[in-house]
Design a protein around this motif. Structure first.
Motif, PDB file in Angstrom:
ATOM      1  N   PRO A 217       2.669   2.597  -0.606  1.00 60.06           N
ATOM      2  CA  PRO A 217       2.466   3.203  -1.925  1.00 60.06           C
ATOM      3  C   PRO A 217       3.322   2.571  -3.019  1.00 60.06           C
ATOM      4  N   THR A 218       4.516   2.102  -2.657  1.00 62.69           N
ATOM      5  CA  THR A 218       5.399   1.481  -3.641  1.00 62.69           C
ATOM      6  C   THR A 218       4.769   0.216  -4.225  1.00 62.69           C
ATOM      7  N   LEU A 219       3.877  -0.423  -3.493  1.00 59.80           N
ATOM      8  CA  LEU A 219       3.235  -1.658  -3.955  1.00 59.80           C
ATOM      9  C   LEU A 219       2.199  -1.397  -5.060  1.00 59.80           C
ATOM     10  N   GLU A 220       1.801  -0.137  -5.222  1.00 59.19           N
ATOM     11  CA  GLU A 220       0.872   0.255  -6.290  1.00 59.19           C
ATOM     12  C   GLU A 220      -0.429  -0.558  -6.251  1.00 59.19           C
ATOM     13  N   VAL A 221      -1.049  -0.587  -5.078  1.00 56.66           N
ATOM     14  CA  VAL A 221      -2.312  -1.314  -4.936  1.00 56.66           C
ATOM     15  C   VAL A 221      -3.456  -0.508  -5.539  1.00 56.66           C
ATOM     16  N   GLU A 222      -4.526  -1.221  -5.878  1.00 58.53           N
ATOM     17  CA  GLU A 222      -5.744  -0.597  -6.396  1.00 58.53           C
ATOM     18  C   GLU A 222      -6.952  -1.180  -5.678  1.00 58.53           C
ATOM     19  N   PRO A 223      -8.006  -0.385  -5.491  1.00 56.49           N
ATOM     20  CA  PRO A 223      -9.225  -0.916  -4.872  1.00 56.49           C
ATOM     21  C   PRO A 223      -9.726  -2.146  -5.629  1.00 56.49           C
ATOM     22  N   GLY A 224     -10.160  -3.160  -4.871  1.00 61.24           N
ATOM     23  CA  GLY A 224     -10.703  -4.371  -5.479  1.00 61.24           C
ATOM     24  C   GLY A 224      -9.715  -5.504  -5.637  1.00 61.24           C
ATOM     25  N   GLN A 225      -8.428  -5.236  -5.436  1.00 65.40           N
ATOM     26  CA  GLN A 225      -7.422  -6.280  -5.599  1.00 65.40           C
ATOM     27  C   GLN A 225      -7.349  -7.200  -4.380  1.00 65.40           C
ATOM     28  N   THR A 226      -6.660  -8.324  -4.557  1.00 62.10           N
ATOM     29  CA  THR A 226      -6.292  -9.199  -3.443  1.00 62.10           C
ATOM     30  C   THR A 226      -4.852  -8.862  -3.077  1.00 62.10           C
ATOM     31  N   VAL A 227      -4.677  -8.354  -1.869  1.00 57.45           N
ATOM     32  CA  VAL A 227      -3.368  -7.875  -1.413  1.00 57.45           C
ATOM     33  C   VAL A 227      -2.990  -8.645  -0.153  1.00 57.45           C
ATOM     34  N   ILE A 228      -1.751  -9.130  -0.104  1.00 60.84           N
ATOM     35  CA  ILE A 228      -1.266  -9.871   1.062  1.00 60.84           C
ATOM     36  C   ILE A 228      -0.090  -9.126   1.687  1.00 60.84           C
ATOM     37  N   ASP A 229      -0.199  -8.872   2.982  1.00 62.92           N
ATOM     38  CA  ASP A 229       0.911  -8.357   3.786  1.00 62.92           C
ATOM     39  C   ASP A 229       1.416  -9.545   4.590  1.00 62.92           C
ATOM     40  N   ALA A 230       2.516 -10.153   4.121  1.00 61.09           N
ATOM     41  CA  ALA A 230       2.904 -11.477   4.619  1.00 61.09           C
ATOM     42  C   ALA A 230       3.764 -11.464   5.880  1.00 61.09           C
TER      43      ALA A 230
END
Length: 402
Positions: A217-230
């Motif tokens: 939740p701290t990452l503040e993601v939104e639907p449709g984004q490109t998100v990387i868990d590295a």
């Protein structure tokens, strides 16, 4: 108090002998011992696991009370277990292995140990020194005491399939009590084998500590984004991110260990995650190809693991100063290199399951002061402490790129 059985003590002694004599990991060794006898019921298994962990957690203290020598033979381990059970309020049977205990002498040694923090909390002297240097005497003392308690069990409801309220009802029908602790988190108040439940097999929840649940939740993601868990590992936080993204957008999970990513794929299928792709980090090219591609980047970096000693108590006997030095260097290399994957206007979370400032605040400060950190600003940071929030020690910070 549960009745004591020789077979249970023998199983605990066997596990301890391998944990300390063969340097085996406690969780794996306990699982092996429990699987060795299929006739054991849930209470028997719980007793063996609880008291094996209890001895591991207080190993140095129990050795001191026993006289200081390192257990080598079966009889030594039985004595150590006996002292632990006495401290837990058990009345020991008149078995040969417990026959020569002088309880007055044991109590005297126990009282002696209470005055020395490293003995009382059963931790190596070098690690006690590091903790005090990093946190100060008062904060380290209270943190260490909390880290030496038994860990609570927390769940995260998978919102792709259910709600926390619905999940609590389903678990209650299986005799598992819970109470809410966060937006999607539940604290287990009545324990059973969670992994045997239909709810788990259907992907309705993941076992995840409250503090760890704060990273996604701290990452503040939104639907449709490109998100990387590295630094995805087996992917607990990737699964959380997918739920927050509502399966929309692109979620890329990276790790240097391909077998962990293979495990993540299995978990993703159970969780109903459809926007996930995994990539093993086989060379620096994997990171370079993703340069400037991420709206959001999660770096849950390798660390000392000092924040999770309650659930991995054997770690304090496996850690070394050299290991901490190496992992601090690795953290610096990761945040310096991987941060390039974030596009302008994007955000990055740097997190660890450590409570040491040199792995946390100091790493963020050093990054911001470095050429790699130019154009980045710190938006948020928080260190979760077991004596404050009541769960694992954990650090989370959010940075934004201009």
């Amino acid at each position: 108090m549960d009745r004591l059985y020789p077979a249970h003590i023998e199983a605990i002694a066997e596990a301890l002998s391998n944990i300390f004599g063969e340097n085996k990991y406690a969780d794996r060794e306990i699982a092996r011992v429990l699987q060795a006898d299929k006739r054991r019921g849930s209470k028997d298994r719980a007793f063996i696991a609880e008291h094996t962990y209890g001895v591991v957690r207080n190993y140095r203290l129990l050795r001191h009370v026993m006289g200081g020598s390192k257990p080598k033979k079966r009889e030594d381990w039985w004595r150590l277990i006996g002292i632990h059970l006495l401290s837990e309020g058990y009345e020991l049977p008149e078995w040969r292995e417990f026959g020569d205990f002088d309880e007055e002498e044991l109590k005297s040694r126990w009282d002696e140990a209470k005055a020395i923090r490293a003995l009382r909390e059963s931790i190596p002297d070098w690690l006690d020194k590091v903790g005090e240097e990093q946190l100060g005497e008062e904060l380290w003392t209270s943190t260490l005491a909390a880290l030496n308690e038994q860990a609570p069990v927390a769940l995260r409801a998978n919102t792709l399939k259910t709600t926390p309220e619905e999940l609590a009802g389903v678990l209650a029908s299986d005799g598992i009590g819970t109470e809410p602790i966060s937006a999607n988190g539940l604290l287990v108040t009545e324990r059973k084998n969670l992994f045997a439940t239909k709810a788990f097999k259907q992907g309705l929840f993941e076992v995840q500590d409250f503090s760890s649940q704060q990273a996604a939740p701290t990452l503040e993601v939104e639907p449709g984004q490109t998100v990387i868990d590295a630094c995805a590992g087996a992917g607990g936080k990737s699964l959380h991110l997918a739920a927050l993204m509502q399966n929309k957008g692109r979620l890329i999970s990276l790790d240097i260990h391909e077998w962990k990513l293979n495990e993540l794929k299995k978990r993703a299928r159970r969780n109903g995650v459809s926007n996930l792709e995994t990539r093993p980090i086989t060379s620096t090219k994997v990171i370079k190809r993703l340069s400037g591609k991420a709206d959001r980047l999660l770096l849950d970096v390798p660390c000392s693991g000092l924040g999770v000693l309650r659930r991995n108590p054997d770690a304090k006997w496996k850690l070394s100063q050299d290991f901490i030095d190496r992992v601090v260097k690795e953290q610096t290399e990761i945040i310096t290199s991987y941060s390039r994957m974030v596009k302008p206007g994007g955000k990055m979370v740097y997190a660890t399951c450590s409570i040491l400032p040199q792995e946390n605040d100091a790493q963020v400060d050093a990054f911001l002061a470095s050429p790699a950190g130019e154009g980045w600003t710190l938006e948020h940071k928080h260190t979760f402490l077991p004596q404050v929030e009541g769960f694992d020690g954990f650090f989370v910070s959010r940075l934004v790129k201009e």
